[in-house]
Scaffold this motif. Structure first.
Motif, short mmCIF file in Angstrom:
data_model
loop_
_atom_site.label_atom_id
_atom_site.label_comp_id
_atom_site.label_asym_id
_atom_site.label_seq_id
_atom_site.Cartn_x
_atom_site.Cartn_y
_atom_site.Cartn_z
N UNK A 1 0.85 -1.19 0.00
CA UNK A 1 0.00 0.00 0.00
C UNK A 1 0.89 1.24 0.00
N UNK A 2 0.77 2.13 -0.99
CA UNK A 2 1.65 3.30 -1.07
C UNK A 2 1.49 4.19 0.15
N UNK A 3 2.59 4.72 0.67
CA UNK A 3 2.51 5.60 1.84
C UNK A 3 1.72 6.86 1.51
N UNK A 4 0.98 7.33 2.50
CA UNK A 4 0.22 8.56 2.34
C UNK A 4 -1.19 8.38 1.85
N UNK A 5 -1.54 7.18 1.35
CA UNK A 5 -2.90 6.93 0.89
C UNK A 5 -3.77 6.44 2.05
N UNK A 6 -5.07 6.67 1.98
CA UNK A 6 -5.96 6.19 3.05
C UNK A 6 -5.87 4.68 3.19
N UNK A 7 -6.03 4.21 4.41
CA UNK A 7 -5.94 2.78 4.67
C UNK A 7 -7.31 2.11 4.61
N UNK A 8 -8.35 2.86 4.33
CA UNK A 8 -9.68 2.27 4.23
C UNK A 8 -10.03 2.02 2.77
N UNK A 9 -10.85 1.02 2.56
CA UNK A 9 -11.28 0.67 1.20
C UNK A 9 -12.73 0.23 1.26
N UNK A 10 -13.67 1.12 1.06
CA UNK A 10 -15.08 0.74 1.14
C UNK A 10 -15.40 -0.38 0.15
N UNK A 11 -16.10 -1.39 0.62
CA UNK A 11 -16.44 -2.51 -0.25
C UNK A 11 -17.57 -3.32 0.38
N UNK A 12 -18.09 -4.23 -0.40
CA UNK A 12 -19.11 -5.15 0.08
C UNK A 12 -18.47 -6.52 0.31
N UNK A 13 -18.60 -7.04 1.51
CA UNK A 13 -18.13 -8.38 1.83
C UNK A 13 -19.35 -9.30 1.83
N UNK A 14 -19.39 -10.22 0.88
CA UNK A 14 -20.64 -10.95 0.62
C UNK A 14 -20.44 -12.46 0.63
N UNK A 15 -21.51 -13.15 0.99
CA UNK A 15 -21.62 -14.60 0.87
C UNK A 15 -22.93 -14.88 0.14
N UNK A 16 -22.89 -15.85 -0.75
CA UNK A 16 -24.11 -16.17 -1.48
C UNK A 16 -24.15 -17.63 -1.90
N UNK A 17 -25.33 -18.07 -2.22
CA UNK A 17 -25.48 -19.44 -2.70
C UNK A 17 -26.88 -19.69 -3.21
N UNK A 18 -27.03 -20.77 -3.96
CA UNK A 18 -28.33 -21.16 -4.49
C UNK A 18 -28.71 -22.52 -3.94
N UNK A 19 -29.82 -22.57 -3.23
CA UNK A 19 -30.37 -23.83 -2.75
C UNK A 19 -31.17 -24.44 -3.90
N UNK A 20 -30.73 -25.60 -4.39
CA UNK A 20 -31.33 -26.18 -5.58
C UNK A 20 -32.73 -26.70 -5.30
N UNK A 21 -33.66 -26.31 -6.16
CA UNK A 21 -35.05 -26.73 -5.99
C UNK A 21 -35.25 -28.21 -6.25
N UNK A 22 -36.31 -28.74 -5.67
CA UNK A 22 -36.56 -30.18 -5.78
C UNK A 22 -37.04 -30.61 -7.15
N UNK A 23 -37.52 -29.67 -8.00
CA UNK A 23 -38.00 -30.10 -9.32
C UNK A 23 -36.85 -30.36 -10.30
N UNK A 24 -35.62 -30.02 -9.92
CA UNK A 24 -34.46 -30.40 -10.71
C UNK A 24 -34.19 -29.59 -11.95
N UNK A 25 -34.81 -28.41 -12.08
CA UNK A 25 -34.59 -27.56 -13.24
C UNK A 25 -33.90 -26.27 -12.79
#
Length: 252
Positions: free
Chosen positions: A25-49
Motif C-alpha cells: 500500500x503506497x505511503x500517504x494513501x488512506x488505509x480504508x477501502x469501502x467494499x461489500x463483503x458478501x456470501x451467497x449461494x443457491x439452494x437447488x429446488x426439488x423439481x431439478x430444473x
C-alpha cells in the motif's frame, strides 16, 4: 452454439468475483477501502430444473431467476447477468437513472436471444442488482425487476424491504418480455456495518417475508446468516431454486 455458450456462462456466473492485485500500500494513501463483503449461494429446488444465477463482485452484486422451459431457465438468468456485468454500472460517475438503463441492457440481451434463436423462444428473467458507490458519502444504487427482493439492514436497526415483489405475475413485464421491464430503482446511503440482502422468489415462497426478515436481522456474519437460512430451507425443501446473497458494507 448459442446454447453452449450460454450454458458455460451460467456455470461461471455463480463463482464470478473481482480480485485486486496484491501490492504494497503506497505511503500517504488512506488505509480504508469501502467494499461489500458478501456470501451467497443457491439452494437447488426439488423439481431439478436450474433457474437461478448470481454474480458477486467487489461493488456489484446481482441475482436473476430465469424462465423459458426446463432446459433454458438458467440460460435466461445468465444472459441477463452477463449483460449487466458487461455494462459496468459500477463505473465512477454513474447515477441512479443509469440503473434503469442497465435493466434495459439486460432486457435487450435476453429478448434478442429469445427472438433470434428458435430453441430459446420465450426466455425471460427477473433481476435484482445493487451497486456500491464509495466516496465521501457512500451509498448503494439498486434496481429490481420481478419476484425477488432486496433488503437494507442498517446497523442496529430493523431490516427494511427496499423493493416490492410481484411474484409470478411480474414475469409479464420482466427482463426479456415483449412489454419490456419496468424496474424499481433507488439509492440508499450506507454506513459501516450496514447489510444488504438479495433473494430470488424461491426463498420468499419457501420462508415468507416475515421469517426471512427475522433471520437476516439476527446480526450474525454473512456466512453464519446464510447457513441459518439454508437450514430452514432444508426443512421445507423448496421446489424452485432459491438464491440468497448477504453483503456487509465495510471500510477497512
Amino acid at each position: 452454439m448459442t446454447f453452449i455458450v450460454v450454458t458455460i456462462l451460467a456455470s461461471c456466473l455463480s463463482a464470478m468475483a473481482v480480485h485486486g492485485r496484491r501490492r504494497n500500500w503506497p505511503p500517504g494513501l488512506p488505509t480504508t477501502r469501502p467494499r461489500l463483503v458478501a456470501m451467497g449461494g443457491t439452494y437447488e429446488g426439488s423439481h431439478g430444473h436450474p433457474s437461478d444465477a448470481y454474480v458477486i463482485q467487489e461493488r456489484l452484486i446481482a441475482a436473476a431467476d430465469g424462465v423459458g422451459g426446463a432446459e433454458l431457465c438458467q440460460s435466461a438468468a445468465a444472459l441477463a447477468l452477463g449483460a449487466v456485468v458487461a455494462a459496468r454500472p459500477q463505473h465512477p460517475g454513474r447515477r441512479e437513472e443509469d440503473m434503469t438503463e442497465c435493466a434495459q441492457v439486460a432486457h435487450h440481451a435476453v429478448r434478442t436471444a429469445s427472438m433470434s434463436t428458435p430453441t430459446m423462444s420465450g426466455l425471460s428473467s427477473t433481476l435484482d442488482l445493487i451497486i456500491l458507490d464509495p466516496g465521501e458519502r457512500p451509498c448503494v444504487r439498486y434496481a429490481h425487476v420481478g419476484g425477488g427482493a432486496i433488503w437494507h439492514c442498517a446497523k442496529s436497526a430493523a431490516p427494511r424491504l427496499l423493493t416490492t415483489s410481484h411474484g409470478e405475475g411480474s414475469r409479464a413485464c420482466g427482463i426479456g418480455q415483449a412489454s419490456g421491464p419496468r424496474p424499481q430503482v433507488g439509492t440508499v446511503p450506507l454506513r459501516p456495518g450496514d447489510r444488504l440482502v438479495i433473494v430470488t422468489d424461491g426463498v420468499l415462497q419457501a420462508l415468507g417475508v416475515a421469517r426471512l426478515t427475522a433471520l437476516i436481522a439476527e446480526g450474525a456474519s454473512p456466512a453464519v446468516c446464510l447457513d441459518r437460512v439454508y437450514d430452514e430451507m432444508a426443512a421445507v425443501e423448496p421446489k424452485d431454486d432459491a438464491t440468497v446473497i448477504i453483503a456487509d458494507f465495510v471500510t477497512v
